[in-house]
Design a protein around this motif. Structure first.
Motif, mmCIF file in Angstrom:
data_model
loop_
_atom_site.group_PDB
_atom_site.id
_atom_site.type_symbol
_atom_site.label_atom_id
_atom_site.label_comp_id
_atom_site.label_asym_id
_atom_site.label_seq_id
_atom_site.Cartn_x
_atom_site.Cartn_y
_atom_site.Cartn_z
ATOM 1 N N THR A 262 74.000 -73.559 -50.332
ATOM 2 C CA THR A 262 72.946 -72.555 -50.487
ATOM 3 C C THR A 262 71.837 -72.737 -49.459
ATOM 4 N N VAL A 263 71.864 -73.896 -48.754
ATOM 5 C CA VAL A 263 70.899 -74.186 -47.695
ATOM 6 C C VAL A 263 71.655 -74.665 -46.462
ATOM 7 N N VAL A 264 71.323 -74.085 -45.325
ATOM 8 C CA VAL A 264 71.899 -74.507 -44.047
ATOM 9 C C VAL A 264 70.753 -74.695 -43.070
ATOM 10 N N GLU A 265 70.692 -75.867 -42.456
ATOM 11 C CA GLU A 265 69.707 -76.142 -41.417
ATOM 12 C C GLU A 265 70.427 -76.464 -40.110
ATOM 13 N N LEU A 266 69.831 -76.027 -39.010
ATOM 14 C CA LEU A 266 70.400 -76.273 -37.693
ATOM 15 C C LEU A 266 69.285 -76.663 -36.739
ATOM 16 N N ASP A 267 69.432 -77.832 -36.090
ATOM 17 C CA ASP A 267 68.506 -78.259 -35.039
ATOM 18 C C ASP A 267 69.087 -77.852 -33.696
ATOM 19 N N THR A 268 68.294 -77.198 -32.874
ATOM 20 C CA THR A 268 68.760 -76.777 -31.557
ATOM 21 C C THR A 268 67.674 -77.012 -30.514
ATOM 22 N N LEU A 269 68.123 -77.068 -29.273
ATOM 23 C CA LEU A 269 67.209 -77.110 -28.133
ATOM 24 C C LEU A 269 67.512 -75.895 -27.265
ATOM 25 N N PRO B 34 60.323 -79.249 -26.684
ATOM 26 C CA PRO B 34 60.884 -79.889 -27.882
ATOM 27 C C PRO B 34 61.984 -79.062 -28.532
ATOM 28 N N ALA B 35 62.855 -79.748 -29.245
ATOM 29 C CA ALA B 35 63.855 -79.078 -30.069
ATOM 30 C C ALA B 35 63.169 -78.459 -31.283
ATOM 31 N N GLY B 36 63.884 -77.580 -31.951
ATOM 32 C CA GLY B 36 63.349 -76.931 -33.142
ATOM 33 C C GLY B 36 64.406 -76.828 -34.225
ATOM 34 N N THR B 37 64.000 -76.390 -35.397
ATOM 35 C CA THR B 37 64.894 -76.293 -36.550
ATOM 36 C C THR B 37 64.826 -74.902 -37.145
ATOM 37 N N LEU B 38 65.983 -74.348 -37.463
ATOM 38 C CA LEU B 38 66.017 -73.123 -38.264
ATOM 39 C C LEU B 38 66.635 -73.455 -39.604
ATOM 40 N N ARG B 39 66.177 -72.743 -40.637
ATOM 41 C CA ARG B 39 66.606 -73.021 -42.009
ATOM 42 C C ARG B 39 66.957 -71.711 -42.701
ATOM 43 N N PHE B 40 68.159 -71.651 -43.230
ATOM 44 C CA PHE B 40 68.583 -70.529 -44.046
ATOM 45 C C PHE B 40 68.740 -71.043 -45.479
ATOM 46 N N SER B 41 68.064 -70.417 -46.422
ATOM 47 C CA SER B 41 68.132 -70.862 -47.813
ATOM 48 C C SER B 41 68.386 -69.663 -48.718
ATOM 49 N N GLY B 42 68.669 -69.964 -49.984
ATOM 50 C CA GLY B 42 68.926 -68.899 -50.934
ATOM 51 C C GLY B 42 70.286 -68.249 -50.777
ATOM 52 N N LEU B 43 71.221 -68.934 -50.126
ATOM 53 C CA LEU B 43 72.568 -68.384 -49.971
ATOM 54 C C LEU B 43 73.294 -68.426 -51.315
ATOM 55 N N PRO B 44 74.223 -67.512 -51.569
ATOM 56 C CA PRO B 44 74.971 -67.557 -52.829
ATOM 57 C C PRO B 44 75.771 -68.850 -52.941
ATOM 58 N N ALA B 45 75.905 -69.357 -54.180
ATOM 59 C CA ALA B 45 76.504 -70.675 -54.381
ATOM 60 C C ALA B 45 78.026 -70.650 -54.413
ATOM 61 N N HIS B 46 78.634 -69.481 -54.396
ATOM 62 C CA HIS B 46 80.096 -69.442 -54.452
ATOM 63 C C HIS B 46 80.697 -69.814 -53.097
#
Length: 402
Positions: A67-74, A126-138
């Motif tokens: 339900t949460v996906v984080e990605l660090d990118t430059l 600097p690198a940064g982070t994006l965060r996707f949350s609230g995704l369906p749990a199935h």
């Protein structure tokens, strides 16, 4: 273990990426490339090096209950000296094939391009982070499409549930090569470049070798196309040859034949569509090179003009009108022995009526609305029933999975 509470790190491996021809290991993570290492080693053009490292069509493809996906990118962001700063590159999140969210990563390296001086300078950031949350749990398929116009080094992937590579959906692979318009130019995001839109409408898996400024009939690009698995191939040829004033008519036809010959070594019977240039009024009958309009730059606007002389066409300089005529002739000649080779006049995708309604903002590149129109037109003309790249249903002869 991740240092982020509740999240687990997943190594960023090649089997999680689609649309890249090579994944380079870096000190911090991985860098997707759209040309293989051998091709990059033979290239000496900084513009092409930048373009192939910008991940147009490249996406992280997962199956997960997260339900949460984080990605660090430059990211590496482009700035054109004297013009307003470009928007940050967009990451599109798709859940089971539908756009669910969008995000940007601030910071990153900065590539400042001075078009008046012909120089470029990179400053680290600097690198940064994006965060996707609230995704369906199935259990679901999740894709993160990387910014089509920002070189993007992937550093870390974190989720709150295990992930595995998304399964093969049995869709036909469409391999496309073209210029900055195919790369994405001024599309609103990575899933709304015209090739991405056309692929979604056509039900195919996209591998996009649209290379801004780099559709120049290079032999190493032909070999990359030859060696890349594909069920359908299209080539959009012309505008960059005029932009760069790279060759004359005498060299053009043999170069096209050689490019096609090389691709056919690896794909002898794959449906192959040659697309001539879209309408571009400044170069219809005026040769290149294209040059920045310095008066517009002085006013803070990026615009282009044709710097050639129409009279030079008599000496073999190329215009879009000349290229269209020659491509139609070449395809007609070859199709007599190659029934899987087809031709499409680019003005059927964007022509005079379209230009009157949706002019090119900088005289060269389409805007977001025009990308949508081109993508819809291409899907209708190429992929739908009876089109040269039409894909039969899965399980039928010639169909995906057949």
């Amino acid at each position: 273990m991740s240092t982020h509470p509740g999240l687990t790190d997943t190594p960023l491996t090649e089997d999680l990426l689609r649309g890249a021809l090579h994944v380079e290991r870096t000190e911090r993570g991985v860098l997707p490339h759209r040309l293989p290492a051998r091709a990059r080693a033979q290239n000496t053009d900084g513009q092409l090096a930048m373009a192939e490292s910008q991940p147009s069509g490249v996406r992280i493809a997962l199956r997960t209950r997260a339900t949460v996906v984080e990605l660090d990118t430059l990211p590496t962001k482009r700035v054109y000296a004297g013009t307003p700063r470009r928007p940050d590159g967009v990451y599109d999140l798709l859940v089971d094939g539908r756009l669910a969210d969008q995000a940007v990563v601030t910071g990153g390296n900065t590539l400042t391009i001075d078009m008046a001086a012909g120089s470029a300078e990179v400053r680290p950031g600097p690198a940064g982070t994006l965060r996707f949350s609230g995704l369906p749990a199935h259990l679901k398929d999740v894709e993160i499409w990387l910014p089509h116009n920002e070189t993007t080094e992937l550093i870390a992937l974190r989720t709150d549930a295990p992930v595995e590579p998304a399964p093969d959906r049995g869709r036909a692979v469409w391999l496309h090569h073209g210029s900055s318009i195919s790369h994405g130019s001024d599309a609103a995001g990575p899933t709304t470049t015209w090739p991405a839109l056309a692929a979604a409408l056509g039900g195919v898996e996209l591998v996009n070798l649209g290379l801004a400024g780099g559709a120049l009939l290079d032999p190493f690009t032909a070999r990359a196309l030859r060696d890349t698995p594909a069920d359908r191939i299209s080539l959009k040829i012309g505008i960059n040859l005029v932009n760069t004033d790279l060759m004359r008519l005498r060299a053009f036809a043999p170069a096209v034949h050689g490019f096609l010959d090389t691709i056919r070594e690896g794909h002898p019977t794959t449906p192959l569509l040659v697309v001539s240039p879209l309408l571009c009024p400044i170069h219809e009958d005026t040769p290149g090179p294209s040059a920045p309009d310095l008066s517009a730059l002085g006013a803070g606007k990026l615009n282009f003009r044709a710097a050639g002389d129409p009279a030079e066409t008599a000496a073999g300089k190329l215009t879009l009108s000349v290229i269209r005529s020659e491509l139609a002739r070449i395809v007609e000649q070859r199709a007599a022995e190659d029934p899987h080779l087809h031709h499409l006049d680019g003005r059927e995708l964007y022509g005079e009526a379209d230009h009157a309604e949706l002019p090119l903002p900088d005289s060269l590149h389409p805007d977001a609305a025009t990308h949508r129109r081109i993508g819809e037109r291409f899907a209708e003309l190429a992929f739908h029933s009876g089109g040269p790249l039409a894909v039969p249903p899965a399980g039928t002869p010639g169909g995906a999975g057949g």
